[in-house]
Design a protein around this motif. Structure first.
Motif: not given
Length: 464
Positions: A85-91
């Protein structure tokens, strides 16, 4: 029987502390670092508050069952899912910056709330500051993990400070910056597979953390229900709720009262204070060698209480000098101004105190039991209640509640949480080893050799 397929140094609790710290540094730490650049780098405070409110709302819901999910799936897989989820949020932040897609950022906040609940449940179990280390090392394990995690926030703040000192202001984050953060996060996602389950961890006294690597669904349903009947968890509930309730207030004040370079400087001082606070209480108070365990708990509570009273009293005296109406672009404080005197130290000690508060929560929970499955449920319950508080606090800030009201609410919640914590500390035993079945790796080896010998003897008789 645990397969011995890793080097001895790799299966130690402290090695796993560092590995999990690296995973969280690359994911949670980078998330904190990006937020330190100003509303995730998008400079839209209202949207950032909304996304964070949704994030913590979902975090609270999933957190109640995240410990059980971790026990069923095991820490490595749960940790992997939690990092996504962290990578998705930054994306989503990047997408908003380039395309202006507000809905996707709020959606990504919801997904991150779900996955973050899993990550922190795995952290509570697999992060060793709770279940993996020996009882005498649990404070130190937290300190090491916390220092690695907060180093991400420190790096982000230093980046922001460097940009500000060079240009005099911090504008929207560039595409290349988002790409760099996403790459680092993917490294963190991959590193999650380096963390071992509790059935593979061997402590320095040659005991295993847990023979069984996973629990059944029935066990987890019963275990989760028992949390609501455990008076100790209910007594710690105010502490859980208050633990990050003050984050939105402190971030809002930093955004509203200081210019870009000074905000970045405050962020740097906050990160340094957080690292120092965790190391101080973990190594020198909670794991001190000259006092009994319950006494160390009282000492930790005393340190936290003193910091909450002194630091927040100083903060109140400053808060009384301004309101939201005074927070205008033409009235921002620079670190060269005389009005900045003492403000940097205040932010340092705000987060020094925060680290001691977080450390005490984890230490109390880990002192109640050494069982990895139970501690995973404790961690999930803690994060669920914590996130409910944060969601409410972000909501308060989003509707522009007066700063003084936010500040008094945060302080009140912190202070009223401490007496119930004292009652729980009173129940802490000098050790839980006497009440729990400790399994030694050498005993398992002996049983394995005995089983092989018995099978050989049976085979010899049959052949005869």
């Amino acid at each position: 029987i645990m397969p011995i397929s890793f080097p001895a140094w790799y299966t130690t609790p402290m090695t796993q502390v560092v590995l999990l710290g690296i995973t969280c540094f690359c994911t949670v730490g980078m998330y904190i670092a990006l937020n330190n650049l100003g509303a995730g780098g998008i400079q839209d405070i209202s949207l950032s508050d909304t996304a964070n409110g949704v994030l913590y709302g979902f975090f609270a819901l999933i957190g109640l069952i995240s410990g059980g999910i971790c026990n069923i799936l095991g820490p490595p897989l749960t940790l992997f899912l939690g990092t996504l989820g962290y990578a998705l949020y930054v994306g989503a932040l990047w997408c908003h910056q380039t395309q202006g897609t507000r809905w996707f950022l709020i959606f990504a906040g919801a997904i991150l709330g779900i996955t973050a609940a899993l990550l922190w449940a795995a952290q509570g179990k697999g992060e060793m500051m709770m279940s993996y280390p020996l009882e005498k090392d649990k404070g130190k394990a937290f300190a090491i993990f916390w220092a690695i995690l907060q180093s991400g926030a420190l790096i982000g703040s230093i980046i922001a400070l460097a940009i500000n000192l060079k240009s005099g202001m911090l504008t929207a984050v560039a595409t290349s910056t988002y790409i760099a953060f996403i790459i680092i996060m993917f490294i963190g996602i991959a590193s999650s597979f380096l963390v071992l389950g509790p059935n593979r961890i061997v402590r320095s006294d040659r005991t295993l953390v847990k023979i069984d690597g996973r629990a059944t669904i029935r066990e987890e349903v019963r275990g989760t229900m028992r949390l609501f009947l455990d008076w100790r968890m209910l007594a710690l509930l105010p502490m859980f709720f208050a633990s990050i309730y003050f984050y939105p207030y402190q971030a809002a004040i930093n955004q509203a009262r200081f210019d870009g370079p000074t905000r970045a400087l405050n962020g740097t001082l906050s990160a340094v204070g957080s690292i120092a606070g965790g190391l101080f209480i973990g190594f020198f108070v909670l794991d001190g060698t000259h006092f009994r365990r319950r006494t160390r708990g009282y000492m930790g509570l005393g340190v936290v209480t003193a910091l909450m009273i002194i630091v927040w009293s100083v903060g109140l005296s400053w808060q009384m000098t301004f309101t939201r109406a005074d927070a205008t672009p033409d009235n921002l404080i620079n670190y060269h101004d005389a009005d900045y005197k003492g403000k940097g130290a205040l932010y340092f000690f705000y987060y020094f105190g925060d680290a001691t508060y977080q450390a005490l929560i984890y230490w109390i929970m880990s002192a109640l039991t050494n069982d990895a499955f139970t501690l995973a449920r404790f961690a999930g319950f803690y994060r669920a209640i914590q996130s409910a508080g944060a969601a409410g606090s972000f909501g308060m800030d989003a509707v522009k509640t007066p700063y003084l009201n936010e500040r008094l609410a945060s302080w009140f919640l912190l202070l009223v949480s401490l007496p119930p914590a004292f009652l729980v500390i009173r129940t802490i035993k000098e050790t839980n080893y006497d009440d729990e079945n400790m399994v030694y790796i050498d005993d398992l080896k002996d049983e394995s050799h005995k089983g092989v010998s018995d099978e050989k003897e049976v085979g010899d008789r049959n052949s005869a």
